[in-house]
Write a protein that holds these residues in place. Structure first.
Motif, short mmCIF file in Angstrom:
data_model
loop_
_atom_site.label_atom_id
_atom_site.label_comp_id
_atom_site.label_asym_id
_atom_site.label_seq_id
_atom_site.Cartn_x
_atom_site.Cartn_y
_atom_site.Cartn_z
N GLN A 293 53.99 30.94 50.00
CA GLN A 293 53.17 30.69 48.90
C GLN A 293 51.98 30.38 48.96
OE1 GLN A 293 54.91 27.42 46.55
NE2 GLN A 293 53.53 27.95 44.65
N ARG A 294 51.20 29.79 49.99
CA ARG A 294 49.95 29.26 50.29
C ARG A 294 49.39 30.63 50.73
NH1 ARG A 294 52.02 24.78 52.69
NH2 ARG A 294 51.93 25.69 54.77
N SER A 295 49.81 31.40 51.58
CA SER A 295 49.36 32.63 51.91
C SER A 295 49.04 33.64 50.83
CB SER A 295 50.12 33.39 52.94
OG SER A 295 49.73 34.60 53.09
N GLN A 296 50.14 33.52 49.71
CA GLN A 296 49.62 34.49 48.54
C GLN A 296 48.74 33.99 47.80
OE1 GLN A 296 51.14 37.34 47.85
NE2 GLN A 296 50.14 37.54 45.95
N GLU A 297 48.61 32.68 47.75
CA GLU A 297 47.43 32.20 47.05
C GLU A 297 46.03 32.32 47.73
OE1 GLU A 297 49.89 27.97 45.10
OE2 GLU A 297 48.39 28.09 46.57
N GLU A 298 45.98 31.94 48.72
CA GLU A 298 44.88 32.32 49.49
C GLU A 298 44.43 33.94 49.34
OE1 GLU A 298 41.36 31.98 51.93
OE2 GLU A 298 42.72 30.67 51.05
N LYS A 299 45.46 35.05 49.42
CA LYS A 299 45.17 36.37 49.21
C LYS A 299 44.56 36.59 48.02
CE LYS A 299 47.40 40.93 49.64
NZ LYS A 299 48.78 41.37 49.81
N GLU A 300 45.35 35.78 47.02
CA GLU A 300 44.65 36.15 45.50
C GLU A 300 43.55 35.58 45.63
OE1 GLU A 300 49.26 35.84 43.46
OE2 GLU A 300 47.85 34.29 43.09
N HIS A 301 42.88 34.52 46.03
CA HIS A 301 41.75 33.91 45.98
C HIS A 301 40.77 34.78 46.50
CE1 HIS A 301 38.60 30.76 45.94
NE2 HIS A 301 38.49 31.06 47.24
N GLN A 302 41.01 35.40 47.72
CA GLN A 302 40.05 36.28 48.54
C GLN A 302 39.94 37.51 47.51
OE1 GLN A 302 38.32 35.87 50.86
NE2 GLN A 302 39.27 33.66 51.37
N GLN A 303 40.89 38.13 47.09
CA GLN A 303 40.82 39.32 46.24
C GLN A 303 39.74 38.69 44.93
OE1 GLN A 303 44.74 40.33 45.03
NE2 GLN A 303 45.27 41.36 47.02
N GLY A 304 39.79 37.78 44.48
CA GLY A 304 38.99 37.33 43.41
C GLY A 304 37.67 37.48 43.80
N LEU A 305 37.60 36.58 44.97
CA LEU A 305 36.08 36.80 45.62
C LEU A 305 35.43 38.21 45.67
CD1 LEU A 305 36.38 33.83 48.24
CD2 LEU A 305 35.48 33.65 45.99
N ILE A 306 36.37 38.92 46.17
CA ILE A 306 35.82 40.37 46.43
C ILE A 306 35.41 41.04 45.07
CG2 ILE A 306 36.69 42.59 47.13
CD1 ILE A 306 38.23 41.25 49.32
N GLN A 307 36.32 40.76 44.02
CA GLN A 307 36.14 41.28 42.63
C GLN A 307 34.73 40.68 42.22
OE1 GLN A 307 39.54 40.53 40.37
NE2 GLN A 307 40.70 42.33 41.42
N GLN A 308 34.45 39.57 42.38
CA GLN A 308 33.28 38.95 41.91
C GLN A 308 32.00 39.31 42.74
OE1 GLN A 308 32.99 36.73 39.31
NE2 GLN A 308 30.84 36.96 39.69
N GLN A 309 32.17 39.47 43.92
CA GLN A 309 31.27 40.25 44.78
C GLN A 309 30.79 41.59 44.36
OE1 GLN A 309 31.90 40.26 49.05
NE2 GLN A 309 29.79 40.82 49.61
N GLN A 310 31.94 42.47 43.95
CA GLN A 310 31.71 43.91 43.51
C GLN A 310 30.93 43.64 42.11
OE1 GLN A 310 35.58 45.49 43.53
NE2 GLN A 310 35.58 45.97 45.85
N TYR A 311 31.46 42.64 41.35
CA TYR A 311 30.93 42.67 39.93
C TYR A 311 29.32 42.53 40.15
CZ TYR A 311 29.33 40.63 35.51
OH TYR A 311 28.76 40.20 34.53
#
Length: 205
Positions: free
Chosen positions: A151-169
């Motif tokens: 569960q923590r790994s999934q949360e970290e993955k989702e958080h990293q994806q959010g950071l990547i999307q924010q960076q792309q934006y």
């Protein structure tokens, strides 16, 4: 002035977004720290609960085993008392039946030995049952820890994806802003048309 105002507005918005992103990262790190502390508390509580459960199970098993031993001992005492009365009666009746009495004594010894072996087998069975129960509890704890890690790994993955999307934006926004700032300011096409018509009216005929 309009373009500069837009650029300034987007830059200010970028600063706000970056500040919010830093705050979100700080909050997420704090959340991870709290989750780790919570996990340690849960593990300690689980270990304590397991020890208490094992102690309770072992106490019940010991109590049952003690009751069974007491019941067997009472039965053995009754059997031995009955056999002793029989033996004494036979001795009183006929001393010549020593052979039969010896056989009965052997039988009594056999029953005693069987009872002792039953006690040892019961102790082994209780030990095996306790070990199996403890292994099952440990397996459950391991599974729960694995689920929490996933569960923590999934949360970290989702958080990293959010950071990547924010960076792309941010990159797309900066690209649009830089392209808008580099284009020259041209008069509106309608204004160009009006200027041509005005020039044609004032041209001498």
């Amino acid at each position: 002035m309009d373009d500069l105002h837009i650029v300034f507005h987007f830059k200010r918005l970028s600063l706000v977004v970056q500040a919010e992103l830093r705050e979100e990262q700080r909050s997420y790190r704090q959340h991870l720290s709290e989750e780790l502390q919570k996990q340690r508390r849960e593990e300690e509580e689980t270990e304590q609960l397991m020890e208490e459960m094992l102690k309770e199970v072992w106490t019940k098993r010991e109590q049952q085993s003690r009751q069974q031993r007491e019941a067997r001992n009472r039965l053995m005492e009754e059997v031995m008392e009955a056999r002793s009365l029989q033996i004494q009666h036979k001795l009183d009746l006929n001393i010549q039946k020593q052979t039969d009495l010896s056989k009965e004594q052997d039988e009594l010894n056999k029953v005693t030995e069987e009872t002792r072996l039953m006690d040892e087998g019961e102790k082994r069975r209780l030990k095996q049952t306790s070990e199996a129960y403890q292994a099952d509890l440990k397996a459950q704890m391991k599974q729960q820890q694995q689920l929490r890690c996933e569960q923590r790994s999934q949360e970290e993955k989702e958080h990293q994806q959010g950071l990547i999307q924010q960076q792309q934006y941010d990159q797309r926004r900066d690209h649009i802003l830089s392209r808008s700032a580099s284009q020259p300011t041209n008069p509106h096409p309608f204004r160009q048309g009006e200027g041509s018509r005005s020039a044609s009216r004032h041209r001498p005929t």
